[in-house]
Design an enzyme around this catalytic site. Structure first.
Site, PDB file in Angstrom:
ATOM      1  N   LYS A 207       0.957  -1.210  -0.007  1.00 49.23           N
ATOM      2  CA  LYS A 207      -0.054   0.101   0.014  1.00 49.23           C
ATOM      3  C   LYS A 207       0.714   1.200  -0.097  1.00 49.23           C
ATOM      4  O   LYS A 207       2.070   1.128   0.105  1.00 49.23           O
ATOM      5  CB  LYS A 207      -1.037   0.060   1.194  1.00 49.23           C
ATOM      6  CG  LYS A 207      -1.940  -1.267   1.036  1.00 49.23           C
ATOM      7  CD  LYS A 207      -2.960  -1.314  -0.008  1.00 49.23           C
ATOM      8  CE  LYS A 207      -3.355  -2.720  -0.279  1.00 49.23           C
ATOM      9  NZ  LYS A 207      -4.410  -3.352   0.348  1.00 49.23           N
TER      10      LYS A 207
HETATM   11  C1  LIG Z   1      -5.247  -4.675   0.799  1.00 52.67           C
HETATM   12  C2  LIG Z   1      -6.825  -4.398   0.733  1.00 52.67           C
HETATM   13  C3  LIG Z   1      -7.405  -4.820   2.055  1.00 52.67           C
HETATM   14  C4  LIG Z   1      -7.091  -5.758   2.946  1.00 52.67           C
HETATM   15  O1  LIG Z   1      -5.900  -5.247   3.399  1.00 52.67           O
HETATM   16  P1  LIG Z   1      -4.827  -6.111   4.290  1.00 52.67           P
HETATM   17  O2  LIG Z   1      -4.109  -5.300   5.063  1.00 52.67           O
HETATM   18  O3  LIG Z   1      -4.074  -6.939   3.321  1.00 52.67           O
HETATM   19  O4  LIG Z   1      -5.715  -7.261   5.274  1.00 52.67           O
HETATM   20  C5  LIG Z   1      -8.766  -4.694   1.808  1.00 52.67           C
HETATM   21  N1  LIG Z   1      -9.536  -3.897   0.999  1.00 52.67           N
HETATM   22  C6  LIG Z   1      -8.855  -3.656  -0.314  1.00 52.67           C
HETATM   23  C7  LIG Z   1      -9.520  -2.817  -1.207  1.00 52.67           C
HETATM   24  C8  LIG Z   1      -7.283  -3.627  -0.282  1.00 52.67           C
HETATM   25  O5  LIG Z   1      -6.673  -3.155  -1.456  1.00 52.67           O
END
Ligand SMILES: *Cc1c(COP(=O)(O)O)cnc(C)c1O
Length: 419
Positions: A207
């Site tokens: 992210k």
């Molecule tokens: C990455 C992501 C998640 C989940 O996040 P994690 O930290 O990997 O559990 C949920 N929704 C979206 C749209 C994502 O890109």
């Protein structure tokens, strides 16, 4: 295939051998902003000997700073984006069998929490031009059992929150904004994660900013804030006159180790977004007018943050469409990209299609109306078209003009070869 090989070989012998440029990656230090600041905070956290956020200072500082940055009243850190979405759903507190509207193109971490809370994910279609849900696709799926709407600002481009909030408010349904891919994205001057009832964020490795794993929830609603704080903390009423474990909940706390890294990452976020935007705009300028490939579209009221840079590839113009283009980029220039993003609509994954949940019970699907679990492709034209056309190019704040030139040149070359 075999008899085209000699021709291909002689072609590549004629042309200049291309230098393969290694692009910065969000999976290692080449494309992450982790450095001295993170190490200093982390060292101090470890030296303090207090690694739980219930007693430490870093997670609390992170929550306060994120609340100030976004201009929201309440922020709680948790240990993943999935935990953030789970916490949001638990705060809304559906009755078993209630429906929660969500998108058919998203991360699984945003979907299984619906089932864990006994609710039915009601998948809605997306606009193939943005891969986002719309007020129109949501409206078609609102029923008396709709308890909440989850909107996902996919790839860092906000949904049309003006229309979606008007619809949701008209029905009195809370909106959860999954902003895991959309830190500091804006729609009509407002940050994603501040327009609905609850916002969810992720600090997963890939992210915009990261602690490896981690997450956040945001809200301006006092009652939802209270429930989310409790849900992250085993529903134990810390500080209450007679504290107890008030309801079913988990330990979803972020540790001080993650909090220290996140607190150091946060001041870098605005710069990261700015750099990603600048290079994405340069890329779009370079690809303008290239037949068969459409640069990412965004509503003029949006300020996207380019978690990824997504092309729409026209399979009528480009041989083998997005898959063909991805293959060429990889083979010729060593550029990794992901055609079809999550490959298939989320509702075609076994967990939903086979209703694999708790033992052999199929619960909570046993409570669903037939319409809520009707995954007929005819109901999801935008989803299928969107997945077929999308080519997801990784994007990164460390990309330079040289990287942009390299990628743009590679796309031009591949399109020429495939047209
Ligand atoms: C990455 C992501 C998640 C989940 O996040 P994690 O930290 O990997 O559990 C949920 N929704 C979206 C749209 C994502 O890109």
């Amino acid at each position: 295939m075999v008899n085209t090989l000699p021709a291909q070989q002689s072609q590549s012998q004629q042309s200049q051998p291309e230098k393969i440029l290694r692009l910065p990656s969000d999976q290692d230090s080449s494309g992450r902003t982790l450095g001295a600041e993170e190490i200093a905070f982390l060292t101090a956290a470890i030296q303090s000997g207090t690694l739980t956020s219930t007693k430490g200072t870093y997670v609390k500082a992170l929550e306060k700073q994120f609340a100030e940055l976004l201009g929201v009243k309440y922020v709680y850190a948790c240990n993943s984006g999935s935990a953030a979405v789970h916490t949001a759903i638990a705060a809304v507190d559906p009755e078993p069998g209630d429906e929660i509207i969500t998108t058919s193109i998203t991360d699984m971490g945003a979907l299984t929490p619906i089932l864990y809370q006994g609710a039915i994910p009601r998948f809605v279609d997306v606009d193939p031009a943005t891969w986002n849900v719309t007020a129109e696709t949501i409206a078609a799926c609102i029923t008396p059992r709709t308890k909440a709407i989850i909107v996902t600002h996919l790839f860092g481009n906000p949904c049309d929150m003006t229309e979606i909030m008007a619809l949701a408010n008209q029905h009195g349904i809370p909106v959860i904004e999954d902003s895991a891919q959309a830190f500091l994205a804006q729609h009509d001057g407002q940050y994603t994660g501040t327009m609905g009832s609850i916002g969810c964020f992720s600090f997963q490795q890939g992210k915009h900013i990261t602690t490896g794993e981690g997450g956040l929830v945001t809200t301006n609603d006092e009652a939802l804030a209270r429930r989310m704080f409790l849900y992250i903390n085993k529903a134990f009423g810390y500080g209450d006159p007679k504290p107890d474990h008030y309801f079913i909940a988990l330990n979803y706390r972020m540790s001080e180790l993650q909090g220290a890294v996140a607190a150091a990452q946060l001041p870098k976020l605005a710069g990261i977004v700015e750099r990603r935007r600048a290079t994405a705009n340069q890329m779009t300028a370079k690809l303008q007018g290239l037949a068969g490939v459409t640069p990412p579209y965004h509503d003029p009221r949006n300020q996207p943050v380019y978690w990824k840079y997504c092309l729409r590839v026209d399979g009528q113009v480009i041989a083998d469409g997005a898959v063909g283009l991805a293959k060429k980029l990889k083979e010729e220039r060593g550029i990794f990209s992901a055609p079809r993003y999550i490959q298939k609509p989320a509702f075609q994954c076994e967990v939903f299609e086979q209703q694999r949940t708790f033992g052999n019970s199929r619960w909570p699907f046993t409570l669903a109306t037939p319409e809520a679990v009707d995954y007929s492709p005819a109901l999801f034209p935008g989803t299928f078209t969107g997945l077929e056309q999308v080519l997801v190019l990784p994007w990164n704040e460390a990309y330079t003009a040289e990287h942009i030139d390299y990628i743009a040149d590679a796309v031009h070359q591949a399109v020429t070869q495939l047209s």
